[in-house]
Design a protein around this motif. Structure first.
Motif, PDB file in Angstrom:
ATOM      1  N   MET A  57    -110.917 -44.688 -49.644  1.00 41.29           N
ATOM      2  CA  MET A  57    -110.341 -43.937 -51.079  1.00 41.29           C
ATOM      3  C   MET A  57    -109.575 -44.010 -51.324  1.00 41.29           C
ATOM      4  O   MET A  57    -109.357 -43.084 -53.049  1.00 41.29           O
ATOM      5  CB  MET A  57    -110.092 -41.669 -50.117  1.00 41.29           C
ATOM      6  CG  MET A  57    -109.552 -42.289 -48.831  1.00 41.29           C
ATOM      7  SD  MET A  57    -108.567 -40.525 -48.344  1.00 41.29           S
ATOM      8  CE  MET A  57    -106.633 -41.267 -47.293  1.00 41.29           C
ATOM      9  N   HIS A 216    -116.168 -28.718 -58.783  1.00 42.99           N
ATOM     10  CA  HIS A 216    -115.178 -29.937 -58.911  1.00 42.99           C
ATOM     11  C   HIS A 216    -113.983 -28.885 -59.070  1.00 42.99           C
ATOM     12  O   HIS A 216    -113.812 -27.581 -59.663  1.00 42.99           O
ATOM     13  CB  HIS A 216    -114.750 -30.837 -59.285  1.00 42.99           C
ATOM     14  CG  HIS A 216    -115.752 -32.487 -59.606  1.00 42.99           C
ATOM     15  ND1 HIS A 216    -115.006 -33.131 -58.700  1.00 42.99           N
ATOM     16  CD2 HIS A 216    -116.782 -32.523 -59.631  1.00 42.99           C
ATOM     17  CE1 HIS A 216    -115.936 -33.725 -58.293  1.00 42.99           C
ATOM     18  NE2 HIS A 216    -116.995 -34.023 -59.263  1.00 42.99           N
ATOM     19  N   CYS A 227    -108.552 -31.786 -58.710  1.00 42.33           N
ATOM     20  CA  CYS A 227    -109.219 -32.473 -59.054  1.00 42.33           C
ATOM     21  C   CYS A 227    -107.989 -33.670 -59.851  1.00 42.33           C
ATOM     22  O   CYS A 227    -107.708 -33.180 -60.821  1.00 42.33           O
ATOM     23  CB  CYS A 227    -110.880 -32.523 -59.856  1.00 42.33           C
ATOM     24  SG  CYS A 227    -111.154 -34.188 -60.630  1.00 42.33           S
ATOM     25  N   CYS A 233    -115.018 -40.030 -55.435  1.00 44.20           N
ATOM     26  CA  CYS A 233    -115.641 -38.730 -55.266  1.00 44.20           C
ATOM     27  C   CYS A 233    -116.233 -39.255 -53.944  1.00 44.20           C
ATOM     28  O   CYS A 233    -116.321 -38.594 -52.547  1.00 44.20           O
ATOM     29  CB  CYS A 233    -116.304 -37.841 -56.466  1.00 44.20           C
ATOM     30  SG  CYS A 233    -115.833 -37.833 -57.437  1.00 44.20           S
ATOM     31  N   CYS A 237    -113.066 -37.282 -50.608  1.00 40.16           N
ATOM     32  CA  CYS A 237    -111.690 -37.116 -51.775  1.00 40.16           C
ATOM     33  C   CYS A 237    -110.604 -36.611 -50.612  1.00 40.16           C
ATOM     34  O   CYS A 237    -110.553 -35.304 -50.328  1.00 40.16           O
ATOM     35  CB  CYS A 237    -112.836 -35.961 -52.759  1.00 40.16           C
ATOM     36  SG  CYS A 237    -110.878 -35.001 -53.564  1.00 40.16           S
ATOM     37  N   TYR A 239    -108.029 -35.149 -51.621  1.00 39.43           N
ATOM     38  CA  TYR A 239    -107.326 -34.098 -52.172  1.00 39.43           C
ATOM     39  C   TYR A 239    -108.266 -32.583 -51.807  1.00 39.43           C
ATOM     40  O   TYR A 239    -107.632 -31.049 -52.145  1.00 39.43           O
ATOM     41  CB  TYR A 239    -107.322 -33.999 -53.776  1.00 39.43           C
ATOM     42  CG  TYR A 239    -106.391 -35.111 -54.220  1.00 39.43           C
ATOM     43  CD1 TYR A 239    -105.113 -35.466 -54.228  1.00 39.43           C
ATOM     44  CD2 TYR A 239    -107.212 -35.931 -54.092  1.00 39.43           C
ATOM     45  CE1 TYR A 239    -104.620 -36.322 -54.498  1.00 39.43           C
ATOM     46  CE2 TYR A 239    -106.787 -36.761 -55.040  1.00 39.43           C
ATOM     47  CZ  TYR A 239    -104.901 -37.309 -54.293  1.00 39.43           C
ATOM     48  OH  TYR A 239    -104.031 -38.580 -55.317  1.00 39.43           O
ATOM     49  N   TYR A 242    -113.670 -31.895 -54.672  1.00 38.45           N
ATOM     50  CA  TYR A 242    -115.068 -31.648 -54.574  1.00 38.45           C
ATOM     51  C   TYR A 242    -115.798 -30.989 -53.272  1.00 38.45           C
ATOM     52  O   TYR A 242    -115.077 -31.162 -52.216  1.00 38.45           O
ATOM     53  CB  TYR A 242    -115.919 -32.776 -55.348  1.00 38.45           C
ATOM     54  CG  TYR A 242    -116.118 -33.480 -54.146  1.00 38.45           C
ATOM     55  CD1 TYR A 242    -117.470 -33.777 -53.271  1.00 38.45           C
ATOM     56  CD2 TYR A 242    -115.089 -34.904 -53.971  1.00 38.45           C
ATOM     57  CE1 TYR A 242    -117.937 -34.666 -52.037  1.00 38.45           C
ATOM     58  CE2 TYR A 242    -116.043 -36.084 -53.440  1.00 38.45           C
ATOM     59  CZ  TYR A 242    -116.503 -35.858 -52.448  1.00 38.45           C
ATOM     60  OH  TYR A 242    -117.036 -36.598 -51.352  1.00 38.45           O
TER      61      TYR A 242
END
Length: 566
Positions: A57, A216, A227, A233, A237, A239, A242
């Motif tokens: 990632m 997203h 995002c 992606c 992800c 975070y 998505y």
């Protein structure tokens, strides 16, 4: 793995079994768990925990072997999927092993699969568009395929339901052929896209160019981060920005305490009880031990992805269903569809040399369908329609291998000129002879029949592609784009990765496999809500519709279970 209950052997009976943990399987698990059912999710591949199991990632190209290119061993492992051009060292661990999971192509067909928790929800393009009655009524109006048993009004509240939870960014247009979603703020077009948009909309009445509608987050939502415009992606992800099953639907399912996930579970077939007139469980093969195991449940959702779902149904044979579970109509395995892809135009844009963009926006433009939406836009060249995706960008300056020194180093850091491209996605008609079948002559490593795929794009799709290219060239040229070049890669089905059909919904059990609530006509406790259920293909990305259909079907399943109807 400590966060998930994967000890399925201790408990062999559940309220519900969900086969597959991708986009639709994850939604089924969430909805059923939150409604109080004890749910077993059977996953063919390994557990992939959000963040924990995203090894690439944060890697840059120079952090990876061959700068992200595939090694010879990896190329051999993905010898079919490599044709897509999408597989590199950064994502190959999320793509299924073609060598271990063979299939036969009667005609060229690219079958891309993701065998792990989350499936292809870790890899998809996140474009999310609602269907309209233009789509749900198309078969009935032009006589291709069978009529959908639902209309837009039936699914509209479920679109809103899943959108509010998943988080869809985009802008409202008020177009009848592309209903608006419940939106988070849209991403922004760059300066060249804004310029081209103004020129296209000025010169072509009825055509709109917007930022893509995507799953997203453009702002924090339901505990997930927004995002960061990294465009990494498909590596996973960190975070949760998505939509993936791993980040969005499986965690709340797990939080209920009602979820059990069993990895390395190859579903061999469903168990059908003729006296009860319904399925009572699922047979699996443990892919690590080769052990045969049976699990029982009151409700079964088959969400293994389009072709794998139908493969399971076809392999579920009994005295009642000699040709596969629910195949009274003879339509199981037929009407395979995909969107045409990689046809459009590209060109250069003069000016804007003092402009650039921030980050790597994981999204592009969208031009909604404008042909065959009413009498005024009707074409006599083809049925149905198409839309465009694309975008504008700046490349790098080509390296001069004879140059050297400070001036050379400065030159390679300067961006190249602007380019703009648009590529079309066209609807594929539901042809009965586009089909899949079990191949008992080619077995997989677990001794199970593999699939033979026999499908192609026909005259209507080719006519659509011709129009896509012609219109793309005309639009970009009139928008002031220079040196416009039309292209058509003439790829076979599969490249759009929007496989649909093979276990279609319908009004009549004599011509379809599923009813209006995605239940198998002759086994009402079996539900199919992934791409296999689709009765036509529209020209927009289908995953949002899978989500809505799944939430709707899960709600119906629990209601019917409480009424003792299934």
């Amino acid at each position: 793995m400590a966060n998930f209950n994967i000890d399925a052997k201790k408990e062999m009976t559940y309220d519900a079994i969900v086969i597959g943990s991708g986009i639709s399987g994850g939604w089924a698990a969430k909805e059923l768990c939150e409604k109080g059912l004890k749910v077993l999710v059977l996953e063919r591949g390994p557990i992939v925990e959000h963040v924990v199991d995203y090894p690439t990632m944060n890697l840059d190209p120079w952090d990876m072997e061959l700068r992200g290119g595939l090694t010879p061993d990896q190329k051999e492992k993905h010898y079919k999927a490599i044709r897509s051009g999408w597989i590199g060292t950064d994502t190959e661990h999320f793509w299924a092993d073609d060598a271990a999971n063979p299939y036969t192509e009667e005609k060229p067909f690219l079958w891309l699969r993701g065998h792990q928790m989350g499936g292809k929800s870790l890899l998809w393009g996140k474009q999310t568009y609602r269907w309209s009655d233009l789509d749900f009524e198309a078969n009935a109006k032009d006589g291709h395929g069978v009529d959908w048993p639902i209309r837009y009004k039936d699914i509209e509240p479920w679109y809103t339901y899943v959108e509010k939870f998943a988080g869809i960014s985009g802008e409202a247009l008020g177009l009848p052929q592309l209903p608006d979603s419940h939106f988070l703020p849209p991403m922004e077009l760059n300066c060249v896209e804004k310029h081209v948009k103004s020129r296209i909309e000025e010169q072509f009445a009825g055509r709109n160019m917007i930022i893509g509608r995507v799953a997203h987050l453009t702002q924090p939502h339901n505990g997930r981060g927004q995002c960061q415009n990294r465009n990494r992606c498909s590596r996973g992800c960190p975070y949760g920005a998505y939509f993936s099953s791993n980040a969005v639907t499986l965690p709340p399912a797990n939080a209920t305490g009602n979820l059990t996930i069993r990895p390395y579970s190859i579903v061999q077939s469903l168990i059908y009880d003729e006296t009860k007139g319904k399925a009572t469980g699922v047979r699996i093969i443990d892919s690590e031990t080769n052990e045969d195991i049976e699990y029982s449940a009151k409700i079964i959702f088959v969400n293994a992805s389009t072709l794998s779902t139908t493969q399971i149904l076809m392999n579920s044979k009994s005295n009642r269903f000699e040709n596969g579970l629910g195949n009274d109509s003879g339509e199981l395995g037929h009407n395979l569809m995909d969107h045409t892809y990689r046809v459009g135009a590209i060109g250069k844009v003069d000016g804007f040399d003092d402009k650039y963009y921030k980050g790597r926006r994981p999204n592009g433009i969208y031009i909604p369908r404008y042909v065959n939406i009413d009498e005024k836009s009707k074409s006599d060249k083809f049925l149905r329609g198409f839309g465009y995706q694309g975008g504008a960008y700046r490349g790098g300056n080509p390296a001069n291998i004879e140059a050297f020194g400070a001036d050379y180093k400065d030159s390679i850091l300067k961006p190249g000129g602007w380019e703009m491209f648009i590529t079309g996605f066209a609807e594929c008609l539901p042809y009965h002879d586009n089909k899949i079948s079990l191949n008992s002559d080619v077995l997989d490593k677990w001794g199970q029949p593999t699939l033979t795929i026999d499908a192609e794009f026909k005259a209507n799709e080719k006519a659509l592609n011709k129009q896509i290219q012609e219109d793309a060239v005309e639009m970009l040229t009139k928008a002031g784009v220079k040196d416009v070049l039309g292209f058509d890669n003439e790829h076979p089905p599969g490249y759009g990765v929007h496989e649909m059909g093979t276990a279609r919904m319908g009004r009549d059990p004599k011509t379809s496999v599923l009813n209006e609530f995605n239940q198998v006509h002759a086994a009402k406790n079996v539900f199919v809500t992934d791409g296999a259920c689709m009765t036509s293909s529209s020209c927009v990305n289908p995953s949002l519709t899978y989500m809505a259909l799944t939430a709707r079907a899960a709600n119906h399943a629990v209601s019917e279970l409480k009424k003792l109807n299934i």
